[in-house]
Write a protein that holds these residues in place. Structure first.
Motif, short mmCIF file in Angstrom:
data_model
loop_
_atom_site.label_atom_id
_atom_site.label_comp_id
_atom_site.label_asym_id
_atom_site.label_seq_id
_atom_site.Cartn_x
_atom_site.Cartn_y
_atom_site.Cartn_z
N PHE A 1 0.85 -1.18 0.00
CA PHE A 1 0.00 0.00 0.00
C PHE A 1 0.89 1.23 0.00
O PHE A 1 1.64 1.45 0.94
N SER A 2 0.81 2.01 -1.07
CA SER A 2 1.59 3.24 -1.18
C SER A 2 0.63 4.42 -1.09
O SER A 2 -0.48 4.37 -1.65
N PHE A 3 1.04 5.46 -0.37
CA PHE A 3 0.17 6.61 -0.14
C PHE A 3 0.79 7.89 -0.67
O PHE A 3 2.00 8.09 -0.60
N ASP A 4 -0.08 8.79 -1.16
CA ASP A 4 0.31 10.14 -1.56
C ASP A 4 -0.38 11.09 -0.59
O ASP A 4 -1.57 11.40 -0.75
N PRO A 5 0.33 11.55 0.46
CA PRO A 5 -0.29 12.41 1.47
C PRO A 5 -0.84 13.72 0.90
O PRO A 5 -1.82 14.25 1.41
N GLY A 6 -0.23 14.24 -0.16
CA GLY A 6 -0.69 15.51 -0.72
C GLY A 6 -2.04 15.43 -1.40
O GLY A 6 -2.71 16.46 -1.57
N ASP B 1 -4.32 12.57 -0.66
CA ASP B 1 -5.14 11.55 0.01
C ASP B 1 -5.43 10.36 -0.89
O ASP B 1 -6.55 9.87 -0.96
N ARG B 2 -4.40 9.89 -1.60
CA ARG B 2 -4.55 8.77 -2.53
C ARG B 2 -3.78 7.56 -2.02
O ARG B 2 -2.75 7.68 -1.36
N VAL B 3 -4.28 6.37 -2.39
CA VAL B 3 -3.59 5.12 -2.10
C VAL B 3 -3.47 4.34 -3.40
O VAL B 3 -4.37 4.38 -4.25
N TYR B 4 -2.35 3.68 -3.56
CA TYR B 4 -2.14 2.71 -4.63
C TYR B 4 -1.95 1.38 -3.93
O TYR B 4 -1.09 1.23 -3.06
N PHE B 5 -2.76 0.41 -4.26
CA PHE B 5 -2.69 -0.90 -3.63
C PHE B 5 -2.39 -1.94 -4.69
O PHE B 5 -2.85 -1.84 -5.83
N ASP B 6 -1.58 -2.92 -4.31
CA ASP B 6 -1.23 -4.02 -5.20
C ASP B 6 -1.20 -5.27 -4.33
O ASP B 6 -0.26 -5.47 -3.55
N THR B 7 -2.23 -6.08 -4.43
CA THR B 7 -2.42 -7.21 -3.53
C THR B 7 -2.73 -8.49 -4.30
O THR B 7 -3.15 -8.43 -5.45
N THR B 8 -2.55 -9.61 -3.65
CA THR B 8 -2.93 -10.90 -4.21
C THR B 8 -3.83 -11.60 -3.20
O THR B 8 -3.45 -11.79 -2.05
N ASN B 9 -5.02 -11.95 -3.65
CA ASN B 9 -6.03 -12.64 -2.83
C ASN B 9 -6.40 -11.87 -1.56
O ASN B 9 -6.47 -12.45 -0.47
N PRO B 10 -6.66 -10.58 -1.66
CA PRO B 10 -7.00 -9.82 -0.44
C PRO B 10 -8.35 -10.25 0.12
O PRO B 10 -9.26 -10.60 -0.63
N ARG B 11 -8.44 -10.25 1.40
CA ARG B 11 -9.71 -10.54 2.06
C ARG B 11 -9.78 -9.73 3.33
O ARG B 11 -8.76 -9.24 3.81
N ALA B 12 -10.96 -9.58 3.84
CA ALA B 12 -11.14 -8.84 5.08
C ALA B 12 -10.38 -9.55 6.19
O ALA B 12 -10.44 -10.75 6.32
N VAL B 13 -9.60 -8.78 6.94
CA VAL B 13 -8.81 -9.33 8.02
C VAL B 13 -9.28 -8.66 9.30
O VAL B 13 -9.26 -7.44 9.41
N SER B 14 -9.69 -9.44 10.27
CA SER B 14 -10.24 -8.88 11.50
C SER B 14 -9.24 -8.01 12.24
O SER B 14 -9.64 -7.09 12.94
N SER B 15 -7.95 -8.26 12.09
CA SER B 15 -6.97 -7.48 12.84
C SER B 15 -6.43 -6.30 12.05
O SER B 15 -5.50 -5.66 12.48
#
Length: 166
Positions: free
Chosen positions: A142-147, A149-163
């Protein structure tokens, strides 16, 4: 269900994964053979710690389907894209103590998403934050651009994680 008997367990799982992806009909733009999705709800479910998202552009790409001799079985799905967090959302995440965010250039997005990558973004990333988001159950960056408020996400098989959480 009688038609699924000849498929076997792996074939039925592969068919189920394909049907689940096909069932995710949402606003999309056809770009380079992939459907660029603009719905935020599936992302908000998987990345709840980011809060409400808007201006989303993302792809769900089934990996390993480029071979003519692929073995039937569960498919890995790469979920990659961009989204805008609520105002101040990135500052709250990046400013959290002990996260160690540092300037970092994110991986190049797939061809269909290149046009949505902000030109003047100043990306930061934290491996600690990545681990917290994924909960160790899937791979993701997860990469963020604070200026902006953007996020770039690159994931494999993401799912909701309780923690998950910043």
């Amino acid at each position: 269900m009688g038609g699924l008997v000849g498929l076997g367990r792996r074939g039925a799982l592969a068919l189920g994964a394909a049907m689940a992806l096909a069932a995710c009909t949402a606003p999309a733009q056809r770009t380079g053979g992939n459907e660029v999705r603009t719905d935020s709800e599936p992302l908000e479910r998987r990345f709840a710690a980011l809060g409400p998202l808007s201006d989303t552009h993302w792809l769900g790409v089934v990996l390993g389907t480029d071979s003519r001799v692929s073995v039937p079985g569960p498919a890995d799905v790469r979920v990659v894209g961009f989204a805008r967090l609520r105002a101040g959302g990135v500052a709250a995440i990046v400013g959290a103590p002990r996260r160690g965010f540092e300037p970092a250039t994110p991986s190049r997005p797939p061809e269909g998403l290149v046009q949505f990558m902000p030109k003047s973004a100043r990306w930061v990333r934290s491996e600690s934050f990545d681990r917290r988001m994924t909960g160790g159950t899937y791979s993701g960056a997860f990469s963020f651009d604070p200026g902006a408020d953007r996020v770039y996400f690159d994931t494999t098989n993401p799912r909701a994680v309780s923690s998950s959480g910043p």
